[in-house]
Design an enzyme around this catalytic site. Structure first.
Site, PDB file in Angstrom:
ATOM      1  N   PHE A 178      -8.169 -10.621   1.697  1.00 29.66           N
ATOM      2  CA  PHE A 178      -7.950  -9.609   2.744  1.00 29.66           C
ATOM      3  C   PHE A 178      -8.694  -9.923   4.031  1.00 29.66           C
ATOM      4  CE2 PHE A 178      -5.264  -6.066   1.301  1.00 29.66           C
ATOM      5  CZ  PHE A 178      -4.845  -6.669   0.120  1.00 29.66           C
TER       6      PHE A 178
ATOM      7  N   CYS B 124       1.565   2.654   1.092  1.00 29.19           N
ATOM      8  CA  CYS B 124       0.315   3.297   0.668  1.00 29.19           C
ATOM      9  C   CYS B 124      -0.857   3.239   1.635  1.00 29.19           C
ATOM     10  CB  CYS B 124      -0.087   2.775  -0.701  1.00 29.19           C
ATOM     11  SG  CYS B 124       1.025   3.408  -1.981  1.00 29.19           S
TER      12      CYS B 124
END
Ligand SMILES: NC(=O)C1=CN([C@@H]2O[C@H](COP(=O)(O)OP(=O)(O)OC[C@H]3O[C@@H](n4cnc5c(N)ncnc54)[C@H](O)[C@@H]3O)[C@@H](O)[C@H]2O)C=CC1
Ligand SMILES: O=C(O)[C@H]1O[C@H](OP(=O)(O)OP(=O)(O)OC[C@H]2O[C@@H](n3ccc(=O)[nH]c3=O)[C@H](O)[C@@H]2O)[C@H](O)[C@@H](O)[C@@H]1O
Length: 435
Positions: A262, A273
């Site tokens: 990430f 989400c």
């Protein structure tokens, strides 16, 4: 074990098929008859790698689907995998969860021996802290049931990603059991025992309270979303100095305290989400009187990245009246899901500039066509690029990395890459968003 799952969408179907594969008898309950028919016919109602095979093998056998809530009476445990979308103000909309909980209560209340064994109702959906306690348990009890005697509640959040949902479910980093009763904890251990046996290595089980489990899910998602916003912030600084943010990210990722995942900077996070969960927990915190400054900044920065992408295009070409290629429409590669994709603000920004948009995505085109029927859609990246006076890259599909001579057919070969997927090459004007 006999297990029922209410809501047979992305999460419900994946979890049900995996649990059936692990040996449980599973029934999903959904209001959508097409979904129910598909599963009973052995066809997956959603696109997820590996799911077709599991539903083909178990659908109509150990995996069944129904529209009838009475099916839960033959099971020991019911999971609620229903949608938790956003209200207009960003707060969580619990109407589907409350309706599902009420239906579960009514079905349980109709059982002759409802009081024999408490039925465990597990919140699988992502819900803000205290939802199971304050909003769902009371809806189940409304049918005249007594908590602790007729039913128990628990929270067992799900951490699977779209595109890798089956593999993620079968190889979790952790299992979170939020309970307030040892009987509920024991049932969750029984449920996951075959998975823990099948997994190579130990899976940590976090036994915690119900509200803590609910919060762990938000902390997980918002931490990851904020990590991406932080690397985007750093990347934007890098761009100002002419520094390569990917070299910087690779180096800091070697620090175990930061971790290598990430850290891909670019046009930002989307999907079904991260945006809704970040908005929901910010709204819930504000309702309690706390304004989460870092999370709010993470959202603000994420919202600004698409416009930064377009500003880089503006630096090289006035796109008004000109053909511009948008490469990638899905919110991430491996899915046809366009919910909250960064392609939406990019397309709208180009429309405001009067560009003649031609978009391409390997699988998400039809979904985007429903939303923007008036822009052009190409059937390949090469066709999209032909005659274009600029191209912007929104999704990091592998096939874009192979593009090369196709850029020669552009009218003005300006390429602004929001995902670091295109190679810099001679003959094109290349701008990376953060490098
Ligand atoms: N999509 C994902 O990858 C992940 C989603 N989550 C969470 O899981 C929850 C569910 O998300 P998705 O599976 O993506 O939603 P979804 O929209 O794909 O599926 C929900 C299903 O519930 C059904 N449904 C609606 N009302 C019903 C009712 N009253 N009774 C029976 N069925 C009903 C719908 O027909 C639909 O098939 C959300 O809280 C989401 O935040 C958590 C982790 C990953
Ligand atoms: O609650 C959920 O539904 C799920 O949300 C995310 O999963 P998902 O949205 O499917 O996909 P991610 O791989 O997390 O990507 C989310 C977004 O972040 C972006 N991203 C991700 C990583 C990165 O380094 N950079 C980056 O911009 C992606 O392009 C994408 O738009 C979480 O990763 C899952 O753990 C969680 O269960």
């Amino acid at each position: 074990m006999n297990v029922s799952i209410v809501g047979s969408g992305y999460v419900g179907t994946t979890v049900a098929a995996c649990l059936a594969d692990l040996g449980h008898e599973v029934v999903t309950i959904d209001i959508d008859e097409d979904i129910v028919d598909a599963i009973n016919d052995g066809e997956s109602p959603i696109h997820e790698p590996g799911l077709d095979e599991l539903v083909a093998e178990h659908g109509g056998g150990r995996l069944r689907a129904s529209t009838d809530y009475e099916e839960i009476l033959d099971t020991e445990l019911t999971m609620l995998a229903l949608p938790t979308p956003s209200n207009d103000d960003g707060s969580i909309d619990l109407q589907f969860m409350e309706a599902g909980a009420a239906s579960v209560g009514e079905a349980l209340a109709g059982a002759e021996n409802a009081a024999a064994d408490p039925h465990l109702v597990v919140t699988k959906s992502t819900v803000v802290p205290n939802t199971t306690e304050d909003r769902l348990a009371p809806r189940i009890a409304d049918a005249g049931l007594e908590r602790g005697t007729d039913f128990l509640v628990a929270s067992n959040p799900e951490f699977q990603r779209e595109g890798t949902a089956v593999a993620d479910f079968l190889n979790p980093d952790k299992l979170v059991f939020g309970t307030d009763d040892d009987r509920a904890t024991a049932l969750l251990h029984d449920l996951y025992a075959p998975l823990r046996e099948a997994v190579d290595g130990d899976v940590p089980v976090v036994e915690t309270g119900i509200a803590e489990a609910e919060m762990i899910k938000y902390a997980n998602n918002t931490f990851l979303a904020t990590k991406v916003s932080l690397i985007n912030d750093i990347g934007n600084i890098c761009k100002e100095f002419g520094v390569d943010a990917y070299e910087v990210a690779d180096a800091i990722g070697l620090d175990d305290r930061i971790g290598e995942q990430f850290l891909r900077s670019g046009v930002g996070w989307g999907g079904s989400c991260f945006p809704k969960d970040t908005d929901a927990i910010i709204a819930a915190a504000r309702e309690q009187g706390y304004d989460p400054a870092v999370l709010s900044a993470a959202v603000e920065l994420n919202d600004a990245q698409p416009e930064r992408l377009l500003a880089l295009l503006d630096d090289h070409v006035d796109v008004s009246g000109k053909r511009v290629a948008v490469l990638g429409l899905a919110f991430k590669p491996g899915t046809d899901d366009i919910r909250n994709t960064r392609a939406v603000p990019v397309i709208e920004g180009l429309q405001e500039r009067g560009a003649d948009i031609v978009a391409y995505d390997p699988v998400a085109t039809e979904n985007m066509r429903e939303r923007y029927p008036d822009i052009q859609y190409a059937d390949s990246a090469a066709t999209a690029l032909e005659g274009a006076s600029g191209a912007v890259v929104v999704t990091d599909w592998d096939e874009f990395a192979a593009l090369d001579a196709e850029f020669d057919d552009m009218a003005d070969p300006v390429v602004v890459d929001g995902r670091r997927i295109i190679e810099r090459r001679d003959g094109i004007t290349y701008e990376g968003l953060t490098w």
